[in-house]
Design a protein around this motif. Structure first.
Motif, mmCIF file in Angstrom:
data_model
loop_
_atom_site.group_PDB
_atom_site.id
_atom_site.type_symbol
_atom_site.label_atom_id
_atom_site.label_comp_id
_atom_site.label_asym_id
_atom_site.label_seq_id
_atom_site.Cartn_x
_atom_site.Cartn_y
_atom_site.Cartn_z
ATOM 1 N N GLY A 1 -33.128 -63.198 -71.757
ATOM 2 C CA GLY A 1 -34.555 -62.957 -71.636
ATOM 3 C C GLY A 1 -35.220 -64.015 -71.265
ATOM 4 N N GLN A 2 -34.672 -64.904 -70.749
ATOM 5 C CA GLN A 2 -35.435 -65.879 -70.364
ATOM 6 C C GLN A 2 -36.307 -65.836 -69.436
ATOM 7 O OE1 GLN A 2 -33.488 -69.037 -67.963
ATOM 8 N NE2 GLN A 2 -33.992 -70.651 -69.244
ATOM 9 N N MET A 3 -37.782 -66.213 -69.613
ATOM 10 C CA MET A 3 -38.913 -65.939 -68.767
ATOM 11 C C MET A 3 -38.703 -66.604 -67.336
ATOM 12 S SD MET A 3 -42.069 -68.286 -70.467
ATOM 13 C CE MET A 3 -43.206 -67.285 -69.141
ATOM 14 N N LEU A 4 -39.220 -65.852 -66.386
ATOM 15 C CA LEU A 4 -39.324 -66.345 -64.949
ATOM 16 C C LEU A 4 -40.196 -67.354 -64.656
ATOM 17 C CD1 LEU A 4 -38.540 -66.026 -62.062
ATOM 18 C CD2 LEU A 4 -40.150 -64.005 -61.884
ATOM 19 N N ASP A 5 -39.559 -68.362 -64.436
ATOM 20 C CA ASP A 5 -40.494 -69.674 -63.810
ATOM 21 C C ASP A 5 -41.111 -69.294 -62.377
ATOM 22 O OD1 ASP A 5 -41.473 -71.918 -62.871
ATOM 23 O OD2 ASP A 5 -39.625 -73.167 -62.982
ATOM 24 N N PRO A 6 -42.175 -69.139 -62.349
ATOM 25 C CA PRO A 6 -42.770 -68.810 -60.923
ATOM 26 C C PRO A 6 -42.492 -69.740 -59.789
ATOM 27 C CG PRO A 6 -44.620 -69.256 -62.628
ATOM 28 C CD PRO A 6 -43.416 -69.428 -63.331
ATOM 29 N N ALA A 7 -42.084 -70.924 -60.067
ATOM 30 C CA ALA A 7 -41.475 -71.864 -59.108
ATOM 31 C C ALA A 7 -40.477 -71.229 -58.263
ATOM 32 C CB ALA A 7 -41.409 -73.130 -59.611
ATOM 33 N N LEU A 8 -39.414 -70.550 -58.966
ATOM 34 C CA LEU A 8 -38.473 -69.990 -58.523
ATOM 35 C C LEU A 8 -38.716 -68.675 -57.532
ATOM 36 C CD1 LEU A 8 -36.068 -69.002 -61.595
ATOM 37 C CD2 LEU A 8 -35.749 -70.883 -59.807
ATOM 38 N N LEU A 9 -39.774 -68.502 -57.557
ATOM 39 C CA LEU A 9 -40.266 -67.420 -56.500
ATOM 40 C C LEU A 9 -40.520 -67.969 -55.080
ATOM 41 C CD1 LEU A 9 -42.434 -65.148 -58.582
ATOM 42 C CD2 LEU A 9 -40.701 -64.230 -57.537
ATOM 43 N N LEU A 10 -40.735 -69.389 -54.904
ATOM 44 C CA LEU A 10 -40.955 -69.869 -53.862
ATOM 45 C C LEU A 10 -39.942 -70.992 -53.180
ATOM 46 C CD1 LEU A 10 -44.469 -71.337 -55.070
ATOM 47 C CD2 LEU A 10 -44.020 -69.527 -53.440
ATOM 48 N N LYS A 11 -38.515 -70.303 -53.756
ATOM 49 C CA LYS A 11 -37.501 -71.232 -53.253
ATOM 50 C C LYS A 11 -36.493 -70.044 -52.784
ATOM 51 C CE LYS A 11 -37.204 -74.820 -56.665
ATOM 52 N NZ LYS A 11 -36.769 -75.115 -58.337
ATOM 53 N N GLU A 12 -35.430 -70.310 -52.180
ATOM 54 C CA GLU A 12 -34.356 -69.541 -51.826
ATOM 55 C C GLU A 12 -33.699 -69.375 -52.784
ATOM 56 O OE1 GLU A 12 -32.180 -71.942 -48.907
ATOM 57 O OE2 GLU A 12 -32.821 -70.821 -47.364
ATOM 58 N N PRO A 13 -33.114 -68.038 -52.971
ATOM 59 C CA PRO A 13 -32.460 -67.633 -54.314
ATOM 60 C C PRO A 13 -31.218 -68.236 -54.470
ATOM 61 C CG PRO A 13 -32.210 -65.812 -52.619
ATOM 62 C CD PRO A 13 -33.050 -66.849 -52.069
ATOM 63 N N GLY B 1 -36.158 -41.747 -55.412
ATOM 64 C CA GLY B 1 -35.579 -43.256 -55.458
ATOM 65 C C GLY B 1 -36.620 -44.085 -56.075
ATOM 66 N N ASN B 2 -35.838 -45.180 -56.629
ATOM 67 C CA ASN B 2 -36.922 -46.160 -57.194
ATOM 68 C C ASN B 2 -36.155 -47.481 -56.695
ATOM 69 O OD1 ASN B 2 -37.488 -48.562 -59.126
ATOM 70 N ND2 ASN B 2 -38.985 -46.831 -59.713
ATOM 71 N N ARG B 3 -37.080 -48.509 -55.930
ATOM 72 C CA ARG B 3 -36.663 -49.610 -55.477
ATOM 73 C C ARG B 3 -36.589 -50.811 -56.558
ATOM 74 N NH1 ARG B 3 -35.000 -46.079 -52.616
ATOM 75 N NH2 ARG B 3 -36.311 -45.087 -51.177
ATOM 76 N N GLY B 4 -36.944 -50.734 -57.650
ATOM 77 C CA GLY B 4 -36.562 -51.529 -58.661
ATOM 78 C C GLY B 4 -37.908 -52.226 -59.431
ATOM 79 N N VAL B 5 -37.822 -53.528 -59.831
ATOM 80 C CA VAL B 5 -38.859 -53.975 -60.817
ATOM 81 C C VAL B 5 -39.302 -55.300 -60.377
ATOM 82 C CG1 VAL B 5 -37.477 -52.616 -62.763
ATOM 83 C CG2 VAL B 5 -37.323 -55.474 -62.325
ATOM 84 N N GLY B 6 -40.513 -55.533 -60.723
ATOM 85 C CA GLY B 6 -41.212 -56.801 -60.590
ATOM 86 C C GLY B 6 -41.111 -57.735 -61.826
ATOM 87 N N MET B 7 -41.299 -58.953 -61.602
ATOM 88 C CA MET B 7 -41.482 -59.716 -63.106
ATOM 89 C C MET B 7 -42.269 -60.837 -62.758
ATOM 90 S SD MET B 7 -38.074 -61.349 -65.126
ATOM 91 C CE MET B 7 -38.250 -61.757 -66.605
ATOM 92 N N TYR B 8 -42.906 -61.152 -64.007
ATOM 93 C CA TYR B 8 -44.015 -62.198 -64.316
ATOM 94 C C TYR B 8 -43.837 -62.951 -65.731
ATOM 95 C CZ TYR B 8 -48.907 -64.092 -64.800
ATOM 96 O OH TYR B 8 -49.699 -65.116 -64.905
ATOM 97 N N GLY B 9 -43.345 -63.891 -65.842
ATOM 98 C CA GLY B 9 -43.134 -64.483 -67.046
ATOM 99 C C GLY B 9 -42.051 -63.656 -67.685
ATOM 100 N N LEU C 1 -43.132 -53.754 -69.090
ATOM 101 C CA LEU C 1 -42.183 -53.850 -70.387
ATOM 102 C C LEU C 1 -42.040 -55.074 -70.524
ATOM 103 C CD1 LEU C 1 -39.237 -51.507 -69.135
ATOM 104 C CD2 LEU C 1 -41.428 -50.629 -70.421
ATOM 105 N N ASP C 2 -41.824 -55.542 -71.800
ATOM 106 C CA ASP C 2 -41.378 -56.869 -72.090
ATOM 107 C C ASP C 2 -39.886 -56.810 -71.925
ATOM 108 O OD1 ASP C 2 -40.614 -58.958 -73.853
ATOM 109 O OD2 ASP C 2 -41.799 -58.735 -75.178
ATOM 110 N N ALA C 3 -39.663 -58.026 -71.074
ATOM 111 C CA ALA C 3 -38.058 -58.180 -70.767
ATOM 112 C C ALA C 3 -37.181 -58.330 -71.460
ATOM 113 C CB ALA C 3 -38.303 -59.235 -69.704
ATOM 114 N N ARG C 4 -37.594 -58.828 -72.779
ATOM 115 C CA ARG C 4 -36.820 -59.332 -73.849
ATOM 116 C C ARG C 4 -36.248 -58.179 -74.808
ATOM 117 N NH1 ARG C 4 -41.196 -63.593 -75.580
ATOM 118 N NH2 ARG C 4 -42.342 -61.740 -75.588
ATOM 119 N N THR C 5 -37.023 -57.010 -74.714
ATOM 120 C CA THR C 5 -36.870 -56.254 -75.745
ATOM 121 C C THR C 5 -36.986 -54.573 -74.938
ATOM 122 O OG1 THR C 5 -39.186 -55.766 -76.103
ATOM 123 C CG2 THR C 5 -38.011 -57.162 -77.569
ATOM 124 N N GLY C 6 -37.303 -54.564 -73.963
ATOM 125 C CA GLY C 6 -37.432 -53.226 -73.494
ATOM 126 C C GLY C 6 -38.861 -52.462 -73.507
#
Lengths: 269, 549
Positions: free
Chosen positions: B19-31, B142-150, B165-170
């Motif tokens: 449940g580690q939060m998403l560091d926004p810097a990751l979004l600007l890099k190659e995966p 169909g559903n193409r998935g989720v987006g994440m912020y923190g 949703l809270d990513a840590r608990t759903g």
């Protein structure tokens, strides 16, 4: 590897289409109420909203109306009918609740008919020149090299309605989505034939059951199932599709030729 | 394919930061150590710089875990505005099907199916939580998935809610209605998070509603801006491409898929859907802007910077929503910021993404028969004789298109653009004869197909450098998502349930594994505990592959 992994046992199970399985949606509305509603609509509403509820000179389209779409059994439509829209020039219609419910059923059916494309009706498609179609059948189209009106096509027009008949000559094999929609199984005449030749020279010929880049499987005329691993061009696999000509025709036909052919085939009652 | 005990990873998971939060810097890099957004990064290339799995060892790629997911209320955290129901609504048209590309952040995979969201341990496939949404309806396609912020997740529902949703608990944080399901809107996209904007699109073709994209605040869910895919009234820019206000307010242009983003230009690139009524243009004469277009929007304001319309006045349901892929390349000897799209209408387009200047249009299927040529702007000119008539016209591609939603890929190592293509035919019959048709307005009958293939396109010329035609017999064809990697590998699926690794330079098959269903999403890859995983969705299951060590 190309080892002929064979098990000459029961034919492989093709997924059997579920009989009569159809995905056509139904509106769930009471057909009698829809018909009663049509009568009330025609006498009270059509003058402004058009005979087909798509809007007229003074009344808006009711099929895309948010009021109609939000309505449940007349709860929203009723208020408009009873109170009118004085600001927009719509008078009050003091109709009894049963008639309002019927109007609502009619309008919801109209919405359903517009929104559900699988229920759309194909109109008259027989607009071609039957004589030109016959000439194409025997000439440029080369249909006569496999088919004849006195033989396999005898009475074909009595068997299928014109849109189905046209579909069947464009692509006689009903597969994938269409097969699922119709619940039809494969027609044995349209089944693809395959010959697998092993490096030893041994040949296996039969109905193609499945093929991908890694495996080919077939069922012989005796009902024996064989499955072979594929590795590039080993073993040799020759696929013969009896419908290849039909497929090739798809890039050759003009729409006029298709229409003429349909017009000719519908005469083969 | 060998299964093996993956004890090492199971032990490692205990130490992982769940449940580690998403560091926004990751979004600007190659995966690499995360897959933090639908396409892995904002470029839409679906190219991974990872090469631990490569041509030399791909033959040893083996199953790490497989995990099945059951949609429905059972055992789930339940939310939603719909009636109390134990009905399994995700078992809609296609049954339980993972079309989402799961996000992978902090060792956890997050994905959605219609009405359902899941968190999964990326090391083991073990489900961590399951959220179920009680639906009011809508088409469950169909559903193409989720987006994440923190720590916050966002997904859309068929009855048109954005749920956070809270990513840590759903556990649900909030939900916001984005459209009215009774007007036949239904929502399939994966939200894309850029800065503090959650970009949300919608769909629905049945009853002629206008499309839009809107930005939501990730904390409150409030709408920050809304961009309609059509002008709203006479006099607005683009209104000259519609006959009247009524037609543009019912003009379609759905925003079915996530777009792409250039952080330097601050532009969000979005493909828009077909105009409505869908298969007849009788009541909407004109080009029908901004349907069937690639548009560039300022991500802070939602204002349109430029557009390019790939199918002016479309009448064949060819949503132009396929990923607008961003890469920097050389164009006629000069470096240039490019955008390329393999469109559902059968053409491959290259544009300059700074200003929308058209650079190239070429067809990528051989059967295409609906256009008479290209105009000065490189737009296909539709043949009026191929618009639906009462007695029918034979058109290729069918309304499903030369390709469809499954994501393409661009590999900077080969300079090739890869797309999964179909060469299909349909007859279009005009069924709604009213001067103001509604809905689709035409009936369509499938007329066969020359099959499906994987195509590698040289973006500088549009030439198809190689293609692999899939042999197949019966069953559903249709395109599949693609991933390329620095390991000189291309991963995709065929219609016979195989997951296949190709050499992206020449189309040679290097590895395959037969799954229990055909691949139903875009494959992804990431590094976890120093080990590269390949994850793919097929039917109701996720499969993770890695190199045995």
């Amino acid at each position: 590897m190309a080892a002929g992994a064979m098990w000459g046992q029961a034919p492989a199970a093709r997924p059997a289409p579920r009989a009569g399985m159809r995905f056509r949606p139904v509106s769930g509305l009471d057909a009698a109420a829809v018909e009663r509603g049509r009568t009330v609509y025609e006498s009270h509403c059509a003058f402004c909203h058009g005979a087909n509820a798509k809007g007229g000179e003074s009344g808006p389209d009711l099929i895309r109306s948010v009021t109609v779409l939000d309505d449940e059994k007349g709860d929203k439509i009723g208020a408009v009918v009873l109170n009118g829209r004085p600001d927009k020039g719509m008078p009050k219609f003091p109709l009894p609740p049963a008639q309002i419910a019927d109007i609502a059923a009619f309008l919801h059916q109209k919405v359903f008919d517009a929104a559900q494309r699988s229920t759309y009706q194909v109109h008259n498609i027989v607009t071609g020149d039957a004589k030109a179609g016959e000439a194409y059948f025997n000439g440029a189209g080369k249909c006569a090299s496999c088919h004849s009106p006195a033989g396999d096509l005898r009475g074909i027009a009595a068997k299928y309605d014109p849109p189905t008949l046209e579909s069947r000559f464009l692509m006689p094999r009903v597969g994938g989505f269409e097969a699922m929609m119709s619940g039809q199984g494969p027609d044995p005449r349209t089944q693809t034939k395959v010959t697998v030749t092993l490096e030893s020279g041994q040949k296996f010929t039969g109905r193609l059951d499945s093929i991908d880049d890694f495996n080919v499987s077939l069922t012989t005329a005796e009902g024996e199932y064989h499955s072979f691993a594929r590795d590039g061009d080993r073993p040799k696999v020759l696929v013969e599709d009896p419908l290849q000509t039909h497929l090739d025709m798809l890039t050759r036909y003009t729409d006029t030729e298709i229409r003429n052919l349909t017009a000719y085939l519908v005469t083969l009652k | 394919m060998r299964c093996f005990s993956f004890l090492g990873a199971v032990l490692a998971s205990a130490a992982g930061l769940w449940g580690q939060m998403l560091d926004p810097a990751l979004l600007l890099k190659e995966p690499t150590t995360a897959w933090p957004t639908y396409n892995g990064d904002y470029s839409g290339r679906r190219f991974s710089p990872l090469d631990q799995i490569n041509q030399a060892n791909v033959g040893h790629l083996t199953l790490a875990w497989v995990s099945r997911f059951a949609p429905g209320a059972q055992g789930a955290i339940v939310g939603g505005e719909g009636p109390e129901s134990t009905r399994n609504d995700a078992l809609g048209f296609f049954g339980a099907r993972i079309a989402a590309t799961p996000l992978m952040v902090g060792g956890v995979l997050y994905f959605a199916m219609p009405d359902n969201a899941f968190a999964v341990d990326a090391r083991t496939g073990r489900m961590l939580w399951h959220y179920f949404w009680k639906t009011k309806g809508g088409i469950h396609i169909g559903n193409r998935g989720v987006g994440m912020y923190g720590n916050w997740l966002f997904f859309e529902t068929p009855d048109d809610y954005l749920v956070s949703l809270d990513a840590r608990t759903g556990k649900e944080r909030w939900h916001k209605q984005i459209a009215d399901v009774k007007q036949e809107y239904f929502s399939t996209p994966a939200p894309v998070v850029i800065g503090n904007h959650v970009l949300v699109g919608t769909g629905g073709d049945s009853l002629d509603v206008p499309g839009f994209l809107e930005a939501h605040d990730p904390e409150t869910g409030d709408v920050q801006w809304k961009w309609w895919t059509e002008p709203m009234k006479k006099g607005d820019p683009g209104a000259e491409t519609w006959p009247d206000d009524y037609s543009m307010r019912h003009g379609g242009g759905m925003t079915w898929l996530p777009g792409t983003y250039d952080p330097e230009l601050h532009l969000y690139y979005l493909g828009t859907g077909n105009p409505n009524p869908v298969e007849t243009g009788a009541s909407r004469k004109g080009d029908n802007l901004w349907t069937c277009s690639i548009v560039a929007l300022n991500v802070d304001t939602g204002k349109i910077a430029w557009y390019y319309q790939a199918s002016p006045h479309d009448t064949h349901d060819w949503d132009n929503v396929e990923t607008p892929v961003l890469f920097d390349g050389v164009w006629q000897g000069k470096p240039r910021k490019l955008l390329a799209q393999a469109a559902r209408n059968g053409y491959f387009f290259v544009l300059d993404r700074t200003n929308g200047e058209h650079l190239l249009t070429t067809p990528f299927i051989s059967t295409l028969n609906w256009a008479t040529g290209l105009n000065a702007k490189g737009q296909p000119v539709g043949d009026p004789k191929k618009e639906a008539t009462i007695d029918g016209v034979l058109v290729s591609p069918s309304s499903n298109g030369a390709t469809n939603w499954p994501p393409p890929s661009f590999d900077p190592q080969t300079g090739l653009f890869y797309v999964s293509a179909n060469e299909s035919f349909s007859v279009f019959f005009l069924s709604d004869l009213d001067p103001h048709p509604e809905g689709y307005g035409a009936a369509e009958k499938s007329a066969g197909s020359y099959g499906s293939s994987l195509k590698a396109i040289d973006y500088q010329t549009g030439r198809i450098v190689w293609q692999h035609k899939y042999p197949s017999e019966g069953g559903f064809g249709g395109p599949t998502g693609i991933l390329t990697t620095a390991g000189r590998l291309l991963f995709t699926g065929d219609s016979s349930q195989n997951l296949i690794a190709f050499d992206p330079a020449n189309g040679k098959i290097l590895w395959h594994s037969r799954l229990a269903a055909r691949v139903t999403n875009g494959p992804e890859t990431y590094l976890l505990d120093g080990r590269q995983y390949l994850v793919v969705g097929a039917g109701d299951s996720l499969y993770a592959f890695t190199i045995e060590q």
